[in-house]
Design a protein around this motif. Sequence first.
Motif, PDB file in Angstrom:
ATOM      1  N   VAL A 124      -1.520   9.110   1.691  1.00  0.00           N
ATOM      2  CA  VAL A 124      -1.799   8.051   2.668  1.00  0.00           C
ATOM      3  C   VAL A 124      -0.500   7.278   2.944  1.00  0.00           C
ATOM      4  CG1 VAL A 124      -3.129   5.966   3.155  1.00  0.00           C
ATOM      5  CG2 VAL A 124      -4.177   7.844   1.856  1.00  0.00           C
ATOM      6  N   PRO A 125      -0.003   7.260   4.175  1.00  0.00           N
ATOM      7  CA  PRO A 125       1.217   6.507   4.486  1.00  0.00           C
ATOM      8  C   PRO A 125       0.967   5.012   4.324  1.00  0.00           C
ATOM      9  CG  PRO A 125       0.710   8.120   6.207  1.00  0.00           C
ATOM     10  CD  PRO A 125      -0.509   8.019   5.346  1.00  0.00           C
ATOM     11  N   ILE A 126       1.917   4.312   3.696  1.00  0.00           N
ATOM     12  CA  ILE A 126       1.687   2.920   3.333  1.00  0.00           C
ATOM     13  C   ILE A 126       2.817   2.011   3.817  1.00  0.00           C
ATOM     14  CG2 ILE A 126       1.413   1.285   1.418  1.00  0.00           C
ATOM     15  CD1 ILE A 126      -1.002   3.074   1.775  1.00  0.00           C
ATOM     16  N   ASN A 127       2.424   0.877   4.400  1.00  0.00           N
ATOM     17  CA  ASN A 127       3.325  -0.240   4.699  1.00  0.00           C
ATOM     18  C   ASN A 127       3.055  -1.279   3.615  1.00  0.00           C
ATOM     19  OD1 ASN A 127       4.454  -2.675   5.574  1.00  0.00           O
ATOM     20  ND2 ASN A 127       3.933  -2.354   7.719  1.00  0.00           N
ATOM     21  N   ILE A 128       4.038  -1.483   2.742  1.00  0.00           N
ATOM     22  CA  ILE A 128       3.865  -2.449   1.653  1.00  0.00           C
ATOM     23  C   ILE A 128       4.251  -3.820   2.183  1.00  0.00           C
ATOM     24  CG2 ILE A 128       4.488  -3.043  -0.713  1.00  0.00           C
ATOM     25  CD1 ILE A 128       5.413  -0.036  -0.930  1.00  0.00           C
ATOM     26  N   THR A 129       3.295  -4.705   2.235  1.00  0.00           N
ATOM     27  CA  THR A 129       3.497  -5.995   2.886  1.00  0.00           C
ATOM     28  C   THR A 129       3.556  -7.129   1.857  1.00  0.00           C
ATOM     29  OG1 THR A 129       2.655  -7.414   4.677  1.00  0.00           O
ATOM     30  CG2 THR A 129       1.023  -6.367   3.237  1.00  0.00           C
ATOM     31  N   LEU A 130       3.899  -8.311   2.356  1.00  0.00           N
ATOM     32  CA  LEU A 130       3.971  -9.518   1.535  1.00  0.00           C
ATOM     33  C   LEU A 130       4.951  -9.390   0.377  1.00  0.00           C
ATOM     34  CD1 LEU A 130       0.288 -10.862   1.389  1.00  0.00           C
ATOM     35  CD2 LEU A 130       2.222 -11.784   2.658  1.00  0.00           C
ATOM     36  N   LEU A 131       6.114  -8.838   0.661  1.00  0.00           N
ATOM     37  CA  LEU A 131       7.207  -8.814  -0.311  1.00  0.00           C
ATOM     38  C   LEU A 131       8.158  -9.960   0.016  1.00  0.00           C
ATOM     39  CD1 LEU A 131       7.961  -4.977  -0.296  1.00  0.00           C
ATOM     40  CD2 LEU A 131       6.508  -6.249  -1.908  1.00  0.00           C
ATOM     41  N   PHE A 132       8.612 -10.667  -1.014  1.00  0.00           N
ATOM     42  CA  PHE A 132       9.436 -11.846  -0.775  1.00  0.00           C
ATOM     43  C   PHE A 132      10.764 -11.850  -1.546  1.00  0.00           C
ATOM     44  CE2 PHE A 132       5.357 -13.233   0.721  1.00  0.00           C
ATOM     45  CZ  PHE A 132       5.666 -14.027   1.814  1.00  0.00           C
ATOM     46  N   SER A 133      10.988 -10.890  -2.412  1.00  0.00           N
ATOM     47  CA  SER A 133      12.205 -10.943  -3.220  1.00  0.00           C
ATOM     48  C   SER A 133      12.693  -9.543  -3.527  1.00  0.00           C
ATOM     49  CB  SER A 133      11.937 -11.678  -4.533  1.00  0.00           C
ATOM     50  OG  SER A 133      11.042 -10.920  -5.353  1.00  0.00           O
ATOM     51  N   ARG A 134      13.907  -9.470  -4.040  1.00  0.00           N
ATOM     52  CA  ARG A 134      14.456  -8.186  -4.470  1.00  0.00           C
ATOM     53  C   ARG A 134      13.573  -7.567  -5.549  1.00  0.00           C
ATOM     54  NH1 ARG A 134      19.933  -8.948  -7.493  1.00  0.00           N
ATOM     55  NH2 ARG A 134      18.484 -10.116  -8.817  1.00  0.00           N
ATOM     56  N   GLU A 135      13.100  -8.363  -6.469  1.00  0.00           N
ATOM     57  CA  GLU A 135      12.284  -7.845  -7.558  1.00  0.00           C
ATOM     58  C   GLU A 135      10.952  -7.300  -7.045  1.00  0.00           C
ATOM     59  OE1 GLU A 135      15.544 -10.038  -8.901  1.00  0.00           O
ATOM     60  OE2 GLU A 135      13.945 -10.740  -7.557  1.00  0.00           O
ATOM     61  N   GLN A 136      10.319  -8.010  -6.118  1.00  0.00           N
ATOM     62  CA  GLN A 136       9.079  -7.511  -5.548  1.00  0.00           C
ATOM     63  C   GLN A 136       9.328  -6.241  -4.736  1.00  0.00           C
ATOM     64  OE1 GLN A 136       7.318 -10.797  -3.398  1.00  0.00           O
ATOM     65  NE2 GLN A 136       6.950 -11.986  -5.260  1.00  0.00           N
ATOM     66  N   TYR A 137      10.457  -6.195  -4.026  1.00  0.00           N
ATOM     67  CA  TYR A 137      10.814  -4.973  -3.298  1.00  0.00           C
ATOM     68  C   TYR A 137      10.996  -3.807  -4.254  1.00  0.00           C
ATOM     69  CZ  TYR A 137      13.896  -1.375  -1.602  1.00  0.00           C
ATOM     70  OH  TYR A 137      14.444  -0.146  -1.342  1.00  0.00           O
ATOM     71  N   LEU A 138      11.705  -4.028  -5.355  1.00  0.00           N
ATOM     72  CA  LEU A 138      11.939  -2.955  -6.323  1.00  0.00           C
ATOM     73  C   LEU A 138      10.634  -2.417  -6.898  1.00  0.00           C
ATOM     74  CD1 LEU A 138      15.132  -4.011  -8.312  1.00  0.00           C
ATOM     75  CD2 LEU A 138      14.760  -1.869  -7.075  1.00  0.00           C
ATOM     76  N   ALA A 139       9.690  -3.307  -7.165  1.00  0.00           N
ATOM     77  CA  ALA A 139       8.384  -2.859  -7.670  1.00  0.00           C
ATOM     78  C   ALA A 139       7.697  -1.975  -6.638  1.00  0.00           C
ATOM     79  CB  ALA A 139       7.516  -4.069  -8.007  1.00  0.00           C
ATOM     80  N   ALA A 140       7.802  -2.356  -5.354  1.00  0.00           N
ATOM     81  CA  ALA A 140       7.206  -1.560  -4.281  1.00  0.00           C
ATOM     82  C   ALA A 140       7.906  -0.215  -4.137  1.00  0.00           C
ATOM     83  CB  ALA A 140       7.281  -2.338  -2.972  1.00  0.00           C
ATOM     84  N   ALA A 141       9.233  -0.227  -4.200  1.00  0.00           N
ATOM     85  CA  ALA A 141       9.996   1.017  -4.085  1.00  0.00           C
ATOM     86  C   ALA A 141       9.687   1.956  -5.245  1.00  0.00           C
ATOM     87  CB  ALA A 141      11.485   0.705  -4.027  1.00  0.00           C
ATOM     88  N   GLU A 142       9.558   1.402  -6.443  1.00  0.00           N
ATOM     89  CA  GLU A 142       9.212   2.207  -7.605  1.00  0.00           C
ATOM     90  C   GLU A 142       7.842   2.861  -7.431  1.00  0.00           C
ATOM     91  OE1 GLU A 142      10.468   3.059 -10.636  1.00  0.00           O
ATOM     92  OE2 GLU A 142      12.463   2.313 -10.136  1.00  0.00           O
ATOM     93  N   ALA A 143       6.893   2.111  -6.897  1.00  0.00           N
ATOM     94  CA  ALA A 143       5.557   2.661  -6.676  1.00  0.00           C
ATOM     95  C   ALA A 143       5.617   3.836  -5.703  1.00  0.00           C
ATOM     96  CB  ALA A 143       4.618   1.578  -6.153  1.00  0.00           C
TER      97      ALA A 143
END
Length: 381
Positions: free
Chosen positions: A158-177
């Motif tokens: 399922v293609p996903i747009n990860i929304t409501l990211l506000f910081s480098r750390e939150q982005y990294l968690a999304a990228a890792e997922a």
Amino acid sequence: MKPTLQLHNLGQRLWLDNITREMLDDGSLRRYIDDFSITGLTSNPTIFDGAIGGGSAYDDGIRAKVHNEKSREAVFTELALEDLRRAADLFRPVFEASRHVDGWVSMEVSPLLAHDTDGSIDAARLIHQQADRPNLLVKIPGTPEGIPAIEASIFAGVPINITLLFSREQYLAAAEAYLRGIERRVDAGLDPRVGSVASLFISRWDAAVQNKVPAELRNKLGISIGQRTYRTYRELLASARWRKLAEVGALPQRLLWASTRTKDPAASDTLYIEALAAPDTINTMPEKTLHAFAQRGVLRGAMAADGGDAEAILARFAQANVDIDALAIQLQHEGAQSFVKSWQHLLQRIADKGAALGSAGEKTAGEIQRRQRSRRPGRNG
């Protein structure tokens, strides 16, 4: 050369942060594609609340669906996907030409699921199936509960747009997922080409500290967070881990700048567009911001891949008693709550419209019947 085309040529893609049925019907979206180099769009409950409440374009659909006794959420999902399928078809040529890297539209799962992992997984799968378009991203917020839902959804294709990211750390968690989901697909012998973007919100940072920092720091926090995150994004794309996936055909998860409307009336309305010009990213912007940049935007070059002076500026915010880590968590929580509020308002609007339209329909039908009876001849001719 138009500023929007300059951005496109620099390597950034411009997406529209809006959709309405009127813009599809009157050709506005087609013109944005042709005139402003728009190659995708995003949506959220607030956008659809404004679209449905802003006129009568959805009235026939609401009337028919309410008549069929569909739930308010089902009515909204069908209305939204009717629009998004049409938009996806407009972007299909760029989707194919870019080999599925660009040309996407987005649809959000219910904001009520922001802290429900299993519910988000199920909702994303159902939206993906119901949309029946290969270039539709399902939005899942990057909350702690959303991260495992993102990995599971990517693994499920399922293609996903990860929304409501506000910081480098939150982005990294999304990228890792995203990376874990793709790696699991590769290990399982599945196609690794599953689209994803990671949406970093910008202007809400500055709105949160506007009256709490010295004047010289106003409207600099969101950009600095973006610069810091962009450096990490470039490092990830250069990593051996990503190159291994790219070699087997995986699509890059691109960094997307969200919330790029300037909220400070004293600042330029093109502030964030000009500051966040960066190759291999996406900037999604509302129509007013798009028009402002197209008319008077100035492209001053690309953002530094190493983050520029971001760390020095962020250190000054720390000296001004801004706890960036705590504020990132707060902004994500507030963003999720804001979408819940918009979602509830949207569903109530649909219920109210459905009731009003149903009542109007009954009155119209009753009036027609009365007129027909009055025109019938009497028993005695």
